[in-house]
Design an enzyme around this catalytic site. Sequence first.
Site, PDB file in Angstrom:
ATOM      1  N   PRO A  51       0.824  -1.211   0.000  1.00  0.00           N
ATOM      2  CG  PRO A  51      -0.648  -1.484   1.792  1.00  0.00           C
ATOM      3  CD  PRO A  51       0.598  -2.048   1.181  1.00  0.00           C
ATOM      4  CE  LYS A  55      -0.879  -1.039  -5.210  1.00  0.00           C
ATOM      5  NZ  LYS A  55      -0.329  -0.593  -3.904  1.00  0.00           N
ATOM      6  CG  HIS A 262      21.076  -9.743  10.309  1.00  0.00           C
ATOM      7  ND1 HIS A 262      21.277 -10.808   9.470  1.00  0.00           N
ATOM      8  CD2 HIS A 262      21.093  -8.650   9.518  1.00  0.00           C
ATOM      9  CE1 HIS A 262      21.404 -10.378   8.241  1.00  0.00           C
ATOM     10  NE2 HIS A 262      21.294  -9.052   8.248  1.00  0.00           N
ATOM     11  CD  GLU A 263      19.648  -5.283  11.301  1.00  0.00           C
ATOM     12  OE1 GLU A 263      20.549  -4.578  10.809  1.00  0.00           O
ATOM     13  OE2 GLU A 263      18.884  -5.976  10.588  1.00  0.00           O
ATOM     14  CG  HIS A 266      24.693  -5.445   9.001  1.00  0.00           C
ATOM     15  ND1 HIS A 266      25.438  -5.778   7.899  1.00  0.00           N
ATOM     16  CD2 HIS A 266      23.473  -6.019   8.827  1.00  0.00           C
ATOM     17  CE1 HIS A 266      24.701  -6.532   7.101  1.00  0.00           C
ATOM     18  NE2 HIS A 266      23.510  -6.699   7.638  1.00  0.00           N
TER      19      HIS A 266
HETATM   20  P1  ATP Z   1      -3.011   1.733  -1.998  1.00  0.00           P
HETATM   21  O1  ATP Z   1      -2.660   0.330  -2.376  1.00  0.00           O
HETATM   22  O2  ATP Z   1      -3.064   1.950  -0.508  1.00  0.00           O
HETATM   23  O3  ATP Z   1      -4.177   2.305  -2.735  1.00  0.00           O
HETATM   24  P2  ATP Z   1      -1.182   3.008  -3.814  1.00  0.00           P
HETATM   25  O4  ATP Z   1       0.042   2.193  -4.065  1.00  0.00           O
HETATM   26  O5  ATP Z   1      -2.238   3.042  -4.852  1.00  0.00           O
HETATM   27  O6  ATP Z   1      -1.739   2.628  -2.398  1.00  0.00           O
HETATM   28  P3  ATP Z   1      -1.226   5.837  -3.990  1.00  0.00           P
HETATM   29  O7  ATP Z   1      -2.669   5.961  -3.585  1.00  0.00           O
HETATM   30  O8  ATP Z   1      -0.876   6.064  -5.397  1.00  0.00           O
HETATM   31  O9  ATP Z   1      -0.643   4.458  -3.494  1.00  0.00           O
HETATM   32  O10 ATP Z   1      -0.332   6.779  -3.099  1.00  0.00           O
HETATM   33  C1  ATP Z   1      -0.676   7.125  -1.783  1.00  0.00           C
HETATM   34  C2  ATP Z   1      -0.205   8.531  -1.526  1.00  0.00           C
HETATM   35  O11 ATP Z   1       1.217   8.565  -1.472  1.00  0.00           O
HETATM   36  C3  ATP Z   1      -0.639   9.466  -2.617  1.00  0.00           C
HETATM   37  O12 ATP Z   1      -1.082  10.631  -2.010  1.00  0.00           O
HETATM   38  C4  ATP Z   1       0.595   9.723  -3.419  1.00  0.00           C
HETATM   39  O13 ATP Z   1       0.594  11.046  -3.781  1.00  0.00           O
HETATM   40  C5  ATP Z   1       1.761   9.435  -2.445  1.00  0.00           C
HETATM   41  N1  ATP Z   1       2.837   8.706  -3.127  1.00  0.00           N
HETATM   42  C6  ATP Z   1       3.055   7.367  -3.107  1.00  0.00           C
HETATM   43  N2  ATP Z   1       4.129   7.049  -3.851  1.00  0.00           N
HETATM   44  C7  ATP Z   1       4.595   8.192  -4.361  1.00  0.00           C
HETATM   45  C8  ATP Z   1       5.690   8.531  -5.225  1.00  0.00           C
HETATM   46  N3  ATP Z   1       6.500   7.584  -5.715  1.00  0.00           N
HETATM   47  N4  ATP Z   1       5.861   9.820  -5.567  1.00  0.00           N
HETATM   48  C9  ATP Z   1       5.039  10.764  -5.086  1.00  0.00           C
HETATM   49  N5  ATP Z   1       3.997  10.522  -4.266  1.00  0.00           N
HETATM   50  C10 ATP Z   1       3.775   9.270  -3.901  1.00  0.00           C
END
Ligand code: ATP
Length: 440
Positions: A51, A55, A262-263, A266
């Site tokens: 999450p 995506k 482990h940590e 390192h």
């Molecule tokens: P979920 O599976 O929970 O729906 P997701 O992978 O679809 O999560 P998003 O909803 O696209 O994630 O991103 C969550 C928030 O984090 C958004 O507000 C987005 O702007 C920010 N965010 C996540 N990844 C990036 C990134 N690589 N660059 C900029 N903002 C990001």
Amino acid sequence: MIETKVMLSDIGGYPEEKEEAKKLIAILKNFSEYAKQGAYVPKGLILAGEPGVGKTLFAKAIANESGVPFFEFDDSSDSDAKRTKAMKDVFAKAKAQAPAIIFIDELDELAPSDVFVSDISQKTLKILLSEIDGLHNSDGILVIATTNARASLPEALTRSGRMDKKITFELPDLSSREAIFKIYLDKSPLSQGINPKALASKTNGFSGADIKTLINNAIMAGVAHKQARLTSDDIEEGIPEIRFKDIKKNRSSGISESTLYHEIGHALVAYRLKGVIGDISCERYGSVGGSVSFNEEPTSLPADNLPAKERLKDVVVALGGLAGESVFLHDNFCDSGSDLLEARTTLALLMASGYFGFDYMPGRVRAMQTRSMSMDPNCSAARSEKIEAKETELLTSSLKQAETILEGDKVLALKLYDHLKNQGKLSKNEVETLVQEKAA
Ligand code: ATP
């Protein structure tokens, strides 16, 4: 239909995933030409990952940059009939305005491969499959769906000709985190001029969403306290709170002995060999079990001409975790922290830049950086064998060196163990104090 103004440049990091997205954008922009020439235009793309890794942002950027409307399947209804109708409706609307994107969030919720699936999701899935099968190359519809990294989707859905394209998003690596920090730091006048690299090095395991929240929390506090400018410390202060949310979720599992040793491995090998001390954390965050943050990127191409022996220290430090488990837990260890992969990547980078009698091997380095253990396909069998033999020799001697260091440092190791077991983590300053106490 949803208005989307997101551009790929609003997404921090993920360069390879962006390249994939660009290919799809090029197709969507000119899909009729592809279809006319008989090319197979993909019907479905799955974006898989933890999450908050961006995506949804990617799906919206693909729609916006290709200039096609974006329709989201509304999954909120709990009535079987309404959900299946919503699925048919979203396809009908998209086809009427094609080329278009249909977005389905959390496809795994809709289409679990579990045998105990409810009738509701099975029926909606059936409609989805028949809608996808009914799409023609010339329709210009791309279905983009997100799914949790761990979920497995039914084979019927992912087989060739259906949702057969997939991009997997890992949690952002150091350079992607730096890019995400930069995007959100630049957005507010309060956080201008803060170094994103230092923050990125302290947030291993953070998603893009975590980074956005971290900066937003600091800005909110800055406004509330009428600060003219935020400092890096103001932002760093919020890191534990975000980590803590996840730690609480994972606390039931406790800190394992192997993570502790482990940590410690390192940290101690780095201290004895390179004189550097880092923050040690044994608290699980996301998929990361523990970490030692030295504020340096260990796997970049060497920019200077240090002798091979100096360079090899990074490999020994990378194997420190494995050595910690082997020295303190004896035979009872596994490569829980992927040390071997890290060490082999560092070695490949060194060999690629001329160390140990090898010269430039870009394919080998790329294979390592993309977490694949395979050899460069362009490399002859004899040369691959030579490289592997040298790697084995250097890895074996480096592991031995790390173990010898830890064998000689058991008193300090056990002191760190006691503190880490109770606190879960030690700041750089706390480690320094313990090291000095031991020396006194
Ligand atoms: P979920 O599976 O929970 O729906 P997701 O992978 O679809 O999560 P998003 O909803 O696209 O994630 O991103 C969550 C928030 O984090 C958004 O507000 C987005 O702007 C920010 N965010 C996540 N990844 C990036 C990134 N690589 N660059 C900029 N903002 C990001």
